[in-house]
Design a protein around this motif. Structure first.
Motif, short mmCIF file in Angstrom:
data_model
loop_
_atom_site.label_atom_id
_atom_site.label_comp_id
_atom_site.label_asym_id
_atom_site.label_seq_id
_atom_site.Cartn_x
_atom_site.Cartn_y
_atom_site.Cartn_z
N ALA A 80 0.83 -1.21 0.00
CA ALA A 80 0.00 0.00 0.00
C ALA A 80 0.87 1.26 0.00
O ALA A 80 1.88 1.33 0.68
CB ALA A 80 -0.91 0.00 1.22
N ASP A 81 0.44 2.25 -0.78
CA ASP A 81 1.17 3.52 -0.85
C ASP A 81 0.28 4.68 -0.40
O ASP A 81 0.39 5.80 -0.90
CB ASP A 81 1.69 3.76 -2.27
N THR A 82 -0.60 4.41 0.55
CA THR A 82 -1.55 5.40 1.05
C THR A 82 -1.32 5.63 2.54
O THR A 82 -0.77 4.76 3.23
CB THR A 82 -3.00 4.91 0.83
N PRO A 83 -1.76 6.77 3.09
CA PRO A 83 -1.57 7.06 4.52
C PRO A 83 -2.33 6.09 5.43
O PRO A 83 -1.93 5.89 6.58
CB PRO A 83 -2.10 8.48 4.68
N SER A 114 -5.87 2.94 15.31
CA SER A 114 -6.88 2.20 14.54
C SER A 114 -8.28 2.60 14.96
O SER A 114 -8.51 3.05 16.09
CB SER A 114 -6.70 0.69 14.74
N VAL A 115 -9.22 2.42 14.03
CA VAL A 115 -10.64 2.65 14.31
C VAL A 115 -11.41 1.44 13.77
O VAL A 115 -11.28 1.08 12.60
CB VAL A 115 -11.18 3.94 13.67
N ILE A 168 -9.72 0.49 10.14
CA ILE A 168 -8.75 1.31 9.44
C ILE A 168 -7.56 1.56 10.35
O ILE A 168 -7.71 1.71 11.57
CB ILE A 168 -9.39 2.65 8.98
N TYR A 169 -6.35 1.59 9.76
CA TYR A 169 -5.12 1.76 10.53
C TYR A 169 -4.27 2.88 9.91
O TYR A 169 -4.24 3.03 8.69
CB TYR A 169 -4.30 0.47 10.52
N ARG A 170 -3.57 3.61 10.78
CA ARG A 170 -2.65 4.65 10.33
C ARG A 170 -1.34 3.98 9.93
O ARG A 170 -0.63 3.42 10.78
CB ARG A 170 -2.44 5.68 11.43
N LYS A 171 -1.00 4.01 8.67
CA LYS A 171 0.12 3.22 8.16
C LYS A 171 1.46 3.65 8.75
O LYS A 171 2.34 2.81 8.98
CB LYS A 171 0.17 3.31 6.63
#
Length: 322
Positions: A80-83, A114-115, A168-171
């Motif tokens: 993945a290349d997203t935030p 994470s949420v 969802i997680y903050r990469k």
């Protein structure tokens, strides 16, 4: 610029995959830009052919064999290349606003790792399947709200860890704390990563407006079976020995002994008492085999005490079934 990568691990999930992908690809027009990545764990049921024919817009990584949930999602996270990365089980059907709701919830909270979304039961969507995960001093991990009316879980709240089936997680935080521990293979890996984030001073939240219907146990076949019982028992030991410093293990020993004994009695009633015990033994062996990695975990004493308080509080929450 895309903001979110939705990562869907798949293993022989053709029964659910079409409906799952259709819902993910049909989101509200105001949803931040996102991409979908399916990491296939060596499926033999035609899943790959379905994706190539029906969903050419979906990115795909095909692994040659079943390497487990943790390895599959790690492959996806690295690609993945997203935030943000959003993990989603293949046996789910997300709401029209699902991705937007999770994105907003984590974007508004800079210190959140994470949420977790609001997972509802497939056959009874008025009931909760998981409203975030709790962990208590008895060594028990449990799905918050399981089987309870969904209307009782309408407020955003802090949780111990997100359920990796819809979260969802903050990469960028993965770069600090590491990815999912592949020694888990499956089960409690989301508890472990959420626990680890807490030891680094981060938090995990639940967002009720991000709704998703979940079939449940689609890969393992049932809620209780020998393979799942053995693996979950092993990982329950592994999580403790890996994340708790020695003083905290000694402090919690009476509670942990009671918790594991009660679980043993529970599985005895299901005819799987010895399987559970074997799983606990496997957990000690797994911990010994991976003990070198324990030294890499950050164990700030203030964060350990904050976790300890949560372990106490969650005992009362489980008794109240909240």
């Amino acid at each position: 610029m895309k903001e979110v990568t939705v990562i869907i691990p798949n293993y022989n999930g053709i029964k659910f995959l079409k409906e799952c992908l259709e819902a993910v690809l049909h989101q509200d027009e105001n949803t931040p830009e996102y991409q979908v990545l399916v990491v296939d764990n060596g499926s033999k049921d035609g899943s790959l052919e379905l994706m190539r024919l029906r969903f050419p817009q979906v990115n795909m990584i095909a692994l040659p064999e079943n390497t487990g949930f943790c390895h599959a999602v790690n492959v996806g996270i690295r690609a993945a290349d997203t935030p943000y990365v959003l993990l989603l089980n293949n046996d789910t059907k997300v709401d029209f606003y699902f991705i937007k709701a999770l994105y907003k919830a984590i974007e508004d909270r800079p210190r959140v790792f994470s949420v977790s979304g609001k997972m509802l039961m497939w056959d009874r969507p008025e009931l909760v399947d998981d409203a975030g995960d709790r962990y208590c001093v008895l060594g028990w991990a449990y799905a918050r709200g399981k089987g309870r009316p969904a209307q009782n879980y309408e407020k955003p709240s802090e949780i111990f860890s997100a359920c990796g089936g819809a979260a969802i997680y903050r990469k960028s935080i993965f770069d600090q704390i590491g990815l999912f521990d592949e020694a888990h293979f499956a089960y409690l890996e989301d508890l472990d990563i959420g626990y680890r984030a807490r030891l680094w001073g981060y938090r995990n939240y639940y967002e009720p407006s991000a709704k998703v219907i979940h079939y449940g146990s689609a890969t393992s076949g049932s809620r209780y079976n020998e393979w799942k019982t053995s693996l979950a028992a092993a990982n329950s030991v592994y999580v403790i020995l890996k994340n708790m410093p020695f003083w905290q293990i000694l402090w919690n020993m009476p509670f942990l002994f009671l918790g594991f004994f009660l679980k043993f009695l529970f599985f005895c009633k299901k005819g799987m008492g010895m399987i559970y015990m074997k799983g606990l033994r496997d957990g000690f062996q797994k911990s010994a085999a991976n003990s070198r990695s324990f030294k890499k975990r950050k164990r700030d004493w203030k964060n350990c005490l904050a976790v300890q308080w949560q372990l106490y509080v969650n005992v009362f929450r489980i008794l109240k079934k909240y």
